[in-house]
Design a protein around this motif. Structure first.
Motif, PDB file in Angstrom:
ATOM      1  N   UNK A  96       1.196  -1.161   0.178  1.00 55.93           N
ATOM      2  CA  UNK A  96      -0.523  -0.039   0.131  1.00 55.93           C
ATOM      3  C   UNK A  96       1.511   1.286   0.146  1.00 55.93           C
ATOM      4  N   UNK A  97       2.089   1.217   0.941  1.00 61.39           N
ATOM      5  CA  UNK A  97       2.807   2.812   0.702  1.00 61.39           C
ATOM      6  C   UNK A  97       3.693   2.731  -0.762  1.00 61.39           C
ATOM      7  N   UNK A  98       3.629   2.012  -1.396  1.00 58.98           N
ATOM      8  CA  UNK A  98       3.866   1.280  -3.117  1.00 58.98           C
ATOM      9  C   UNK A  98       2.823   1.692  -3.725  1.00 58.98           C
ATOM     10  N   UNK A  99       1.195   2.276  -3.493  1.00 57.79           N
ATOM     11  CA  UNK A  99       0.233   2.649  -3.884  1.00 57.79           C
ATOM     12  C   UNK A  99      -0.490   1.359  -4.723  1.00 57.79           C
ATOM     13  N   UNK A 100      -0.064   0.009  -4.299  1.00 62.92           N
ATOM     14  CA  UNK A 100      -0.557  -1.037  -4.803  1.00 62.92           C
ATOM     15  C   UNK A 100      -1.737  -1.408  -3.493  1.00 62.92           C
ATOM     16  N   UNK A 101      -2.615  -1.686  -4.245  1.00 61.74           N
ATOM     17  CA  UNK A 101      -3.560  -2.268  -3.172  1.00 61.74           C
ATOM     18  C   UNK A 101      -3.834  -3.510  -3.371  1.00 61.74           C
ATOM     19  N   UNK A 102      -3.913  -4.822  -2.561  1.00 55.37           N
ATOM     20  CA  UNK A 102      -4.186  -6.187  -2.485  1.00 55.37           C
ATOM     21  C   UNK A 102      -4.266  -6.304  -1.031  1.00 55.37           C
ATOM     22  N   UNK A 103      -4.934  -7.412  -0.452  1.00 54.22           N
ATOM     23  CA  UNK A 103      -5.231  -8.175   0.517  1.00 54.22           C
ATOM     24  C   UNK A 103      -5.189  -8.939   0.575  1.00 54.22           C
ATOM     25  N   UNK A 104      -5.069  -9.887   2.585  1.00 50.15           N
ATOM     26  CA  UNK A 104      -3.519 -10.682   2.375  1.00 50.15           C
ATOM     27  C   UNK A 104      -3.932 -12.034   1.647  1.00 50.15           C
ATOM     28  N   UNK A 105      -6.127 -12.377   1.732  1.00 48.29           N
ATOM     29  CA  UNK A 105      -5.826 -13.447   1.390  1.00 48.29           C
ATOM     30  C   UNK A 105      -5.103 -13.575  -0.595  1.00 48.29           C
TER      31      UNK A 105
END
Length: 263
Positions: free
Chosen positions: A55-64
């Motif tokens: 997220x700090x690199x503007x990459x959005x995802x979740x742990x799954x």
């Protein structure tokens, strides 16, 4: 090509520095609903921390959407080991093993498995010898390797990863390691299962010629090597032939479109 496995370190970032324009790649694949999964041998932080770092690199995802060696190890240990587990992993990822009975007092109880992760500078003779003594017990505990990455690239240069320590303990104890990260075929199989994808329809994007490219291609997954991270020109002289070589993951969308048009 219908699905993508993405390595993290060396592909989207190098230590704490983002690879230029890499964040836009994830958005490109998400917008087109192309199945993708982040596949990493990182054992220095848990999946929640990885989500925050991305997220700090503007990459959005979740742990799954992130598959790590601890996740694979827990799944395997729950099915195959009944006794206690001895962890030689960073404290930052110990919570990933909360479903298991893990012990810190190695002299108490029966140890069914010894799990090794990337302890970095926290490895010393005493700790390595402690793991060795456990592996010399009868019956011998299972030796679980959280990946077999040889080294990685930090801000101050290349650093040893977990594989050299696994090999040392294997040599000394005779225990055959069970690998829970790249380049294990079971690990790649789990990734394909999570994506609901076939190997022939999937590519992996990575910077490690052996763990990423050769490991995946042994499973029928096509390997796309990027010239970032730990990549060295000498990698191209190993006899391992990537399906494609890109200067950066930022070049992937254009390559993907051109390649699928040809097919």
């Amino acid at each position: 090509m219908k699905a993508v496995l993405f390595d993290l370190d060396g592909v989207f970032y190098e230590s704490n520095r983002p690879v230029p324009e890499a964040a836009a790649v994830v958005s490109w694949f998400r917008e087109r609903h192309i199945p993708h999964l982040f596949l990493t041998n990182t054992t220095s932080r848990d999946r929640v921390a990885l989500v925050e770092k991305l997220a700090g690199f503007d990459i959005r995802t979740d742990k799954e959407n992130i598959l790590t060696p601890p996740v694979a190890a827990v799944s395997w240990l729950k099915r195959n080991v009944k006794n206690d587990v001895a962890l030689f992993v960073p404290k930052e990822i110990e919570q990933e093993f909360s479903e298991l009975t893990c012990v810190s007092d190695y002299d108490a109880g029966d140890i069914g498995a010894v799990v090794l992760g990337d302890l970095g500078e926290r490895w010393d003779y005493a700790r390595l010898n402690q793991a060795f003594r456990l592996l010399m017990r009868t019956p011998q505990p299972r030796l679980i390797a959280l990946g077999m990455t040889r080294y990685w690239k930090a801000d101050d240069g290349l650093r040893l990863d977990v594989a050299p320590f696994v090999v040392a303990l294997q040599h000394a104890s005779g225990a055959e390691p069970i690998v829970m990260g790249k380049p294990s075929t079971d690990f790649y199989g789990m990734a394909l299962s999570l994506l609901n994808a076939q190997a022939a329809d999937t590519i992996i994007v990575g910077d490690d010629i052996r763990s990423d490219i050769d490991g995946a291609q042994q499973c029928g997954i096509r390997g796309v090597l990027v010239r970032t991270g730990k990549f060295r020109e000498a990698d191209l002289e190993t006899g391992i032939r990537p399906y494609a070589i890109l200067n950066s993951v930022a070049d992937l969308p254009e390559w993907w479109e051109q390649r699928n048009k040809k097919i």
